[in-house]
Design an enzyme around this catalytic site. Structure first.
Site, PDB file in Angstrom:
ATOM      1  CB  SER A 138      -0.853  -0.002   1.273  1.00 59.95           C
ATOM      2  OG  SER A 138      -1.381   1.276   1.552  1.00 59.95           O
ATOM      3  CE1 TYR A 151      -4.476  -2.069   5.381  1.00 62.38           C
ATOM      4  CE2 TYR A 151      -3.408  -0.004   4.811  1.00 62.38           C
ATOM      5  CZ  TYR A 151      -4.062  -1.170   4.431  1.00 62.38           C
ATOM      6  OH  TYR A 151      -4.292  -1.425   3.094  1.00 62.38           O
TER       7      TYR A 151
END
Ligand code: NAI
Ligand SMILES: CCCCC/C=C\C=C\C(=O)C/C=C\C/C=C\CCCC(=O)O
Length: 258
Positions: A138, A151
């Site tokens: 990501s 995350y």
């Protein structure tokens, strides 16, 4: 077709980015083992893909990437059915700052587990045919995503692990390339975590600024990620690379030298 005779395995394949990656692989001639913990969604997708590509082109295998036993059995089943696996995509991921241990388990430990199992099968030094492993990280693997520290940590972990595995594989002569994709926000169900107090946990007060961040960055269609995936897969010069996919385009990230 570019991927005729090639076989892939994709985790988290039942929907979202994983589904889009599976579909681009199928369009280009590959056979795909679709792995997902969501059994009903995976079974429905398999039926729909059977109509488009024929039942022999895909295999749906219910599998939780947190389970070594399930993951190993899934790879074994794919090899028994297709003969070999030479493309592996660790895509399954969740966003949950409340159940943060599960986020580490799925997003980071699941990627390590999948990469090691795939490498064991593909490694040319132990009789494998080589291959390519592409991990879905990501933009949060390259910089801080406010409101989602765990995350962010898991995606930094995926970036570090994948880069180190690429160097390790090259130095060892395994014949396996490792690359990663770092997308900005993409239109899938995971985006709902941004408005879900249960997923944001102690950082629920940051829901509004985080949503604004998403509006500033823009939200991409899943096809942007699967097109990037195909580019990384087909370009045999790419090894240890991070393809950043953002609204203004896609480009390879230049890591600072140490
Ligand atoms: N949508 C976005 O904005 C972005 C997503 N990503 C990453 O892309 C990957 C795919 O996410 P999306 O398609 O966006 O989300 P999604 O929620 O639509 O799809 C995730 C898939 O993974 C499966 N999954 C979850 N836990 C699993 C487990 N333990 N074992 C096996 N399968 C499991 C889910 O059932 C689902 O089918 C994730 O790693 C995510 O972190 C990266 C950047 C941006
Ligand atoms: C638990 C809440 C997290 C919700 C996560 C939902 C979707 C996440 C998708 C991503 O992978 C993140 C993509 C891009 C954001 C990453 C960094 C933000 C950039 C920060 C900045 O511009 O300053």
């Amino acid at each position: 077709m570019a991927l005729e005779g090639r076989t892939a395995m994709v985790t988290g394949a039942a929907q979202g980015i994983g589904r889009s990656i599976s579909e681009i692989l199928l369009k280009n001639g590959a056979k795909v083992a679709l792995l997902d913990v969501a059994e009903a969604t995976g079974t429905t997708l398999k039926k729909s893909l059977d109509g488009q590509y024929g039942p022999e082109r895909t295999l749906f295998i219910p599998c939780d990437v947190q389970s070594q036993q399930q993951f190993k059995a899934a790879l074994q089943k794919a090899v028994e059915t297709f003969g070999h696996v030479d493309i592996f995509c660790n895509n399954a991921g969740i966003a949950n700052e409340n159940d943060w241990e599960k986020a580490v388990s799925v997003n980071l430990m699941g990627v390590v587990r999948g990469s090691y199992l795939a490498l064991e099968h593909m490694n040319k030094l132990s009789g494998g045919q080589g291959g390519v492993i592409i991990n879905i990280a990501s933009l949060a693997g390259l910089g801080p995503f406010p409101g989602a520290p765990v995350y962010t940590a898991t995606k930094h972990g995926v970036v570090g692990f994948t880069r180190s595995m690429a160097a390790t594989s090259k130095m060892s002569g395994y014949g396996v390339r490792f690359n990663m994709i770092c997308p900005t926000f993409v239109q899938t169900d995971i985006i709902n975590s941004l408005t879900c107090p249960a997923a944001l946990g102690q950082f629920a007060h940051l829901a509004d600024p985080t949503r604004k961040l998403m509006e500033q960055h823009g939200v991409l269609d899943v096809s942007r990620v699967s097109e990037g995936f195909l580019q990384l897969l087909l370009d045999e010069t790419k090894d240890g690379e991070a393809l950043v996919v953002v609204s203004k385009g896609s480009q390879y990230y230049t890591f600072p030298s140490l």
